[in-house]
Design a protein around this motif. Structure first.
Motif, PDB file in Angstrom:
ATOM      1  N   SER A  56      48.321  20.816 -35.908  1.00  0.00           N
ATOM      2  CA  SER A  56      47.345  20.217 -35.000  1.00  0.00           C
ATOM      3  C   SER A  56      46.862  21.223 -33.964  1.00  0.00           C
ATOM      4  N   LEU A  57      47.343  22.460 -34.051  1.00  0.00           N
ATOM      5  CA  LEU A  57      47.025  23.458 -33.043  1.00  0.00           C
ATOM      6  C   LEU A  57      46.947  24.832 -33.696  1.00  0.00           C
ATOM      7  N   ASN A  58      45.896  25.575 -33.411  1.00  0.00           N
ATOM      8  CA  ASN A  58      45.792  26.960 -33.853  1.00  0.00           C
ATOM      9  C   ASN A  58      46.187  27.843 -32.686  1.00  0.00           C
ATOM     10  N   VAL A  59      47.150  28.708 -32.905  1.00  0.00           N
ATOM     11  CA  VAL A  59      47.722  29.511 -31.827  1.00  0.00           C
ATOM     12  C   VAL A  59      47.572  30.989 -32.155  1.00  0.00           C
ATOM     13  N   VAL A  82      52.160  22.491 -24.757  1.00  0.00           N
ATOM     14  CA  VAL A  82      52.645  22.932 -26.057  1.00  0.00           C
ATOM     15  C   VAL A  82      54.152  23.120 -25.980  1.00  0.00           C
ATOM     16  N   ARG A  83      54.833  22.630 -26.994  1.00  0.00           N
ATOM     17  CA  ARG A  83      56.278  22.820 -27.081  1.00  0.00           C
ATOM     18  C   ARG A  83      56.592  23.649 -28.309  1.00  0.00           C
ATOM     19  N   ALA A  84      57.463  24.623 -28.140  1.00  0.00           N
ATOM     20  CA  ALA A  84      57.885  25.479 -29.249  1.00  0.00           C
ATOM     21  C   ALA A  84      58.819  24.682 -30.155  1.00  0.00           C
ATOM     22  N   PHE A  85      59.173  25.265 -31.293  1.00  0.00           N
ATOM     23  CA  PHE A  85      60.030  24.566 -32.254  1.00  0.00           C
ATOM     24  C   PHE A  85      61.348  24.119 -31.638  1.00  0.00           C
ATOM     25  N   GLU A  86      61.878  24.919 -30.732  1.00  0.00           N
ATOM     26  CA  GLU A  86      63.155  24.558 -30.111  1.00  0.00           C
ATOM     27  C   GLU A  86      62.995  23.568 -28.967  1.00  0.00           C
ATOM     28  N   GLY A  87      61.750  23.140 -28.696  1.00  0.00           N
ATOM     29  CA  GLY A  87      61.509  22.126 -27.676  1.00  0.00           C
ATOM     30  C   GLY A  87      61.128  22.680 -26.318  1.00  0.00           C
ATOM     31  N   ASN A  88      61.170  24.000 -26.143  1.00  0.00           N
ATOM     32  CA  ASN A  88      60.803  24.595 -24.855  1.00  0.00           C
ATOM     33  C   ASN A  88      59.306  24.511 -24.627  1.00  0.00           C
ATOM     34  N   ARG A  89      58.929  24.268 -23.390  1.00  0.00           N
ATOM     35  CA  ARG A  89      57.515  24.202 -23.022  1.00  0.00           C
ATOM     36  C   ARG A  89      56.939  25.615 -22.949  1.00  0.00           C
TER      37      ARG A  89
END
Length: 107
Positions: A56-59, A82-89
């Motif tokens: 849902s997001l192009n980074v 945006v949250r990374a795979f590990e959940g960090n903002r």
């Protein structure tokens, strides 16, 4: 490479990438590895661009953007969280539209 031209046309016509069953070799079926391609952006080759239709997001990492000759005045503010795979903002620096060349087509 010979069969890639049809894939490029599909991306241009449909704005997404798909493969028909007959295009996937038997040894590739069931494969869940990511597809990476190289594209041309502003006369620079950008390698290892991830193709992920379900995203849902192009980074683009800032380190990659820093290597392109873009005009920072075209950067729009973004209030997206945006949250990374590990959940960090992760902070979003902004949004920008960049011309990407895939084969003979620019998107």
């Amino acid at each position: 490479m010979e069969g890639f031209e049809g894939i490029v046309n599909n991306i241009t016509a449909n704005n997404y990438l798909t493969f028909a069953d007959e295009e996937i070799p038997v040894e590739g079926r069931g494969n869940n590895k990511a597809l990476h391609v190289s594209v041309k952006c502003m006369d620079h080759i950008v390698a290892k661009v991830l193709i992920a239709n379900g995203s849902s997001l192009n980074v683009m990492p800032k380190t990659t953007l820093d290597k392109l000759p873009f005009d920072a005045l075209h950067m729009r503010p973004s209030f997206m969280v945006v949250r990374a795979f590990e959940g960090n903002r992760r902070d979003v620096r902004g949004e920008i539209d960049l011309p990407i060349q895939i084969g003979p087509h620019t998107c």
